[in-house]
Scaffold this motif. Sequence first.
Motif, PDB file in Angstrom:
ATOM      1  N   PHE A  92       2.586   5.878  -5.490  1.00 21.64           N
ATOM      2  CA  PHE A  92       3.044   5.164  -4.303  1.00 21.64           C
ATOM      3  C   PHE A  92       4.326   4.617  -4.863  1.00 21.64           C
ATOM      4  CE2 PHE A  92       3.512   1.116  -2.300  1.00 21.64           C
ATOM      5  CZ  PHE A  92       3.740   1.690  -0.976  1.00 21.64           C
ATOM      6  N   CYS A  93       4.324   3.941  -5.894  1.00 13.77           N
ATOM      7  CA  CYS A  93       5.463   3.045  -6.217  1.00 13.77           C
ATOM      8  C   CYS A  93       6.600   3.852  -6.602  1.00 13.77           C
ATOM      9  CB  CYS A  93       4.927   2.157  -7.723  1.00 13.77           C
ATOM     10  SG  CYS A  93       3.935   0.629  -7.285  1.00 13.77           S
ATOM     11  N   VAL A  94       6.482   5.268  -7.284  1.00 10.85           N
ATOM     12  CA  VAL A  94       7.538   5.737  -7.576  1.00 10.85           C
ATOM     13  C   VAL A  94       8.215   6.730  -6.235  1.00 10.85           C
ATOM     14  CG1 VAL A  94       8.142   8.327  -8.699  1.00 10.85           C
ATOM     15  CG2 VAL A  94       6.652   6.590 -10.075  1.00 10.85           C
ATOM     16  N   ALA A  95       7.173   6.870  -5.425  1.00  6.47           N
ATOM     17  CA  ALA A  95       7.602   7.391  -3.991  1.00  6.47           C
ATOM     18  C   ALA A  95       8.510   6.463  -3.267  1.00  6.47           C
ATOM     19  CB  ALA A  95       6.728   7.845  -3.087  1.00  6.47           C
ATOM     20  N   GLY A 145      17.432   5.629   3.610  1.00  9.33           N
ATOM     21  CA  GLY A 145      15.900   4.911   3.584  1.00  9.33           C
ATOM     22  C   GLY A 145      15.210   5.476   4.821  1.00  9.33           C
ATOM     23  N   LEU A 146      15.695   5.463   5.892  1.00 11.46           N
ATOM     24  CA  LEU A 146      14.890   5.951   7.096  1.00 11.46           C
ATOM     25  C   LEU A 146      14.689   7.419   7.045  1.00 11.46           C
ATOM     26  CD1 LEU A 146      16.870   3.965  10.025  1.00 11.46           C
ATOM     27  CD2 LEU A 146      14.489   3.649   9.046  1.00 11.46           C
ATOM     28  N   PHE A 147      15.735   8.254   6.582  1.00  8.51           N
ATOM     29  CA  PHE A 147      15.814   9.866   6.474  1.00  8.51           C
ATOM     30  C   PHE A 147      14.627  10.022   5.411  1.00  8.51           C
ATOM     31  CE2 PHE A 147      16.770  13.932   4.441  1.00  8.51           C
ATOM     32  CZ  PHE A 147      16.852  14.622   5.610  1.00  8.51           C
ATOM     33  N   ASN A 148      14.489   9.434   4.298  1.00 12.03           N
ATOM     34  CA  ASN A 148      13.369   9.733   3.200  1.00 12.03           C
ATOM     35  C   ASN A 148      11.994   9.076   3.664  1.00 12.03           C
ATOM     36  OD1 ASN A 148      14.420  10.649   0.509  1.00 12.03           O
ATOM     37  ND2 ASN A 148      16.059   9.516   0.989  1.00 12.03           N
ATOM     38  N   LEU A 149      11.761   8.386   4.833  1.00 16.89           N
ATOM     39  CA  LEU A 149      10.669   8.082   5.245  1.00 16.89           C
ATOM     40  C   LEU A 149       9.896   9.240   6.008  1.00 16.89           C
ATOM     41  CD1 LEU A 149      10.826   4.393   6.502  1.00 16.89           C
ATOM     42  CD2 LEU A 149       9.658   5.300   4.671  1.00 16.89           C
ATOM     43  N   ILE A 150      10.721  10.343   6.334  1.00 19.59           N
ATOM     44  CA  ILE A 150       9.912  11.367   6.943  1.00 19.59           C
ATOM     45  C   ILE A 150       8.850  11.799   6.497  1.00 19.59           C
ATOM     46  CG2 ILE A 150      10.211  13.843   8.039  1.00 19.59           C
ATOM     47  CD1 ILE A 150      13.355  12.892   8.301  1.00 19.59           C
ATOM     48  N   PRO A 151       7.584  11.935   6.675  1.00 16.71           N
ATOM     49  CA  PRO A 151       6.436  12.203   5.795  1.00 16.71           C
ATOM     50  C   PRO A 151       6.462  13.640   5.705  1.00 16.71           C
ATOM     51  CG  PRO A 151       5.782  11.993   8.169  1.00 16.71           C
ATOM     52  CD  PRO A 151       7.086  11.695   8.085  1.00 16.71           C
ATOM     53  N   ILE A 152       7.352  14.423   5.128  1.00 19.83           N
ATOM     54  CA  ILE A 152       7.080  15.732   4.799  1.00 19.83           C
ATOM     55  C   ILE A 152       7.763  15.795   3.231  1.00 19.83           C
ATOM     56  CG2 ILE A 152       8.236  18.217   5.048  1.00 19.83           C
ATOM     57  CD1 ILE A 152       6.577  17.227   7.402  1.00 19.83           C
ATOM     58  N   THR A 153       6.995  16.469   2.319  1.00 15.05           N
ATOM     59  CA  THR A 153       7.337  16.587   0.896  1.00 15.05           C
ATOM     60  C   THR A 153       8.480  17.704   0.910  1.00 15.05           C
ATOM     61  OG1 THR A 153       5.670  18.285   0.594  1.00 15.05           O
ATOM     62  CG2 THR A 153       5.452  15.919  -0.202  1.00 15.05           C
ATOM     63  N   PRO A 154       9.593  17.635   0.111  1.00 19.04           N
ATOM     64  CA  PRO A 154       9.519  16.881  -1.205  1.00 19.04           C
ATOM     65  C   PRO A 154      10.349  15.313  -0.878  1.00 19.04           C
ATOM     66  CG  PRO A 154      11.469  18.120  -1.039  1.00 19.04           C
ATOM     67  CD  PRO A 154      10.608  18.550   0.057  1.00 19.04           C
ATOM     68  N   LEU A 155      10.440  15.009   0.381  1.00 16.92           N
ATOM     69  CA  LEU A 155      10.923  13.553   0.955  1.00 16.92           C
ATOM     70  C   LEU A 155      10.064  12.517   0.307  1.00 16.92           C
ATOM     71  CD1 LEU A 155      12.585  14.085   4.420  1.00 16.92           C
ATOM     72  CD2 LEU A 155      13.684  13.972   2.107  1.00 16.92           C
ATOM     73  N   ASP A 156      10.560  11.162   0.173  1.00 13.54           N
ATOM     74  CA  ASP A 156       9.670  10.273  -0.293  1.00 13.54           C
ATOM     75  C   ASP A 156       8.545   9.925   0.619  1.00 13.54           C
ATOM     76  OD1 ASP A 156      11.445  10.241  -2.492  1.00 13.54           O
ATOM     77  OD2 ASP A 156      12.580   8.634  -1.732  1.00 13.54           O
ATOM     78  N   GLY A 157       8.592  10.002   1.925  1.00 12.06           N
ATOM     79  CA  GLY A 157       7.685   9.679   2.948  1.00 12.06           C
ATOM     80  C   GLY A 157       6.564  10.655   2.509  1.00 12.06           C
ATOM     81  N   GLY A 158       6.801  12.042   2.389  1.00 16.65           N
ATOM     82  CA  GLY A 158       5.532  12.950   2.108  1.00 16.65           C
ATOM     83  C   GLY A 158       4.748  12.234   0.888  1.00 16.65           C
ATOM     84  N   ARG A 159       5.552  12.025  -0.165  1.00 15.49           N
ATOM     85  CA  ARG A 159       5.020  11.532  -1.561  1.00 15.49           C
ATOM     86  C   ARG A 159       4.191  10.242  -1.168  1.00 15.49           C
ATOM     87  NH1 ARG A 159       5.488  15.955  -4.231  1.00 15.49           N
ATOM     88  NH2 ARG A 159       7.746  16.308  -4.917  1.00 15.49           N
ATOM     89  N   ILE A 160       4.608   9.445  -0.221  1.00 14.56           N
ATOM     90  CA  ILE A 160       3.783   8.136   0.150  1.00 14.56           C
ATOM     91  C   ILE A 160       2.313   8.288   0.868  1.00 14.56           C
ATOM     92  CG2 ILE A 160       3.922   6.162   1.549  1.00 14.56           C
ATOM     93  CD1 ILE A 160       6.955   5.816   1.067  1.00 14.56           C
ATOM     94  N   VAL A 161       2.569   9.476   1.549  1.00 15.18           N
ATOM     95  CA  VAL A 161       1.235   9.934   2.493  1.00 15.18           C
ATOM     96  C   VAL A 161       0.488  10.778   1.484  1.00 15.18           C
ATOM     97  CG1 VAL A 161       0.476  11.661   4.094  1.00 15.18           C
ATOM     98  CG2 VAL A 161       2.412  10.108   4.515  1.00 15.18           C
ATOM     99  N   TYR A 162       1.111  11.435   0.522  1.00 18.47           N
ATOM    100  CA  TYR A 162       0.304  12.032  -0.484  1.00 18.47           C
ATOM    101  C   TYR A 162      -0.436  11.129  -1.494  1.00 18.47           C
ATOM    102  CZ  TYR A 162      -0.542  15.907  -4.326  1.00 18.47           C
ATOM    103  OH  TYR A 162      -1.101  16.817  -5.215  1.00 18.47           O
ATOM    104  N   SER A 163       0.079   9.861  -1.765  1.00 19.15           N
ATOM    105  CA  SER A 163      -0.322   9.239  -2.817  1.00 19.15           C
ATOM    106  C   SER A 163      -1.582   8.307  -2.074  1.00 19.15           C
ATOM    107  CB  SER A 163       0.671   7.859  -3.063  1.00 19.15           C
ATOM    108  OG  SER A 163       0.804   7.104  -2.035  1.00 19.15           O
TER     109      SER A 163
END
Length: 254
Positions: A132-135, A181-199
Motif C-alpha cells: 500500500f505505502c509503495v503504491a 495524482g488523480l490519473f494514477n488513482l484509476i484502479p487498473i494496474t499498472p497504475l498506482d490505483g490498481g496497486r492500492i486495490v491489490y494491496s
Amino acid sequence: MKIVKNYYDRFKVLNPQYSEIKLGIIAAIIIYFIARIFFVVEISRDMIISLLVFVISMTLHEVAHGYVAYKFGDDTAKREGRITLNPLKHIDLTGIILPVLILLSGFKFLVGWAKPVPVNFYNLRPHRLGLFCVAVAGIVVNFILAGISLVFLKLGSKYLDMDNIFMTVMIYVYVINLLLGLFNLIPITPLDGGRIVYSFSGNKIREFYNKIERYGILIIFVIVYLSGSRLTQGFLVIVDFFLKLVGIDISLIF
C-alpha cells in the motif's frame, strides 16, 4: 516494423548510455519539424515550462516509489540507481514523446509516464502495508506538490500578475501534479490505483489483477478515450474547487 526494430537495436549498440533518451530527443526533433511543415508550430515559454514541470514531477513520483520500497525492505531500485533525482534515469521513450506531441497539438493537459521504478513486492515487510505505502507514495508526492503550489499561488496573487513567470510555473506545478495524482488513482494496474486495490484484496481479486496487468495500459487508454470529455470536465471541476479555496478564478488560467 522489422526495419524500425533493426534500427533501434543498432542504435542501442552504438549508444549504450541513455539510448532511449537520445532516441527520444531525435524523434521529438523529427516530429517538431514535420509539424512545422504541416502546421504553424511555435515553441512558447509555457510549452517549455510545462514540459520541464512534467519531467520533474514524474521524476519525484518515481523516486518516492523507490525510496518507500527501500524503507520497507526492497533495495531493487537502489541497486539499479533509480532512487535519484536525475530525470535521465527515469525518462521513458514513449512516455516523453507523447507529451511532446500533445504540446505540439496545442492541448493544455499533458499525459505521459516515466519508466516505472523496479520493485520486488515479495521483499516488502510487512507485506500488505508495504504494498500500500509503495503504491500510494507517488500519488502523495504529486498531491503535496500541488498543495505547495496552491500556497505559493495564494501568496503570489497578492503581489504578482497571473502571467508572471513565477505564477505560470506554480500554475503548471499545480495542474500537472493534480492531474498526475488523480490519473494514477484509476484502479487498473499498472497504475498506482490498481496497486492500492491489490494491496487490500484477497486472492481472487489479486489473480484478476495479475491477469489483466499486461493489458492495463490498453484498458486505461480505452477508458480515457470513451469518457474523455467527461473526465476533462470532472478534472476541471476539481481544479476549480481548489483554486477557489485560495481565491483564484479559473478563468484567469484557462
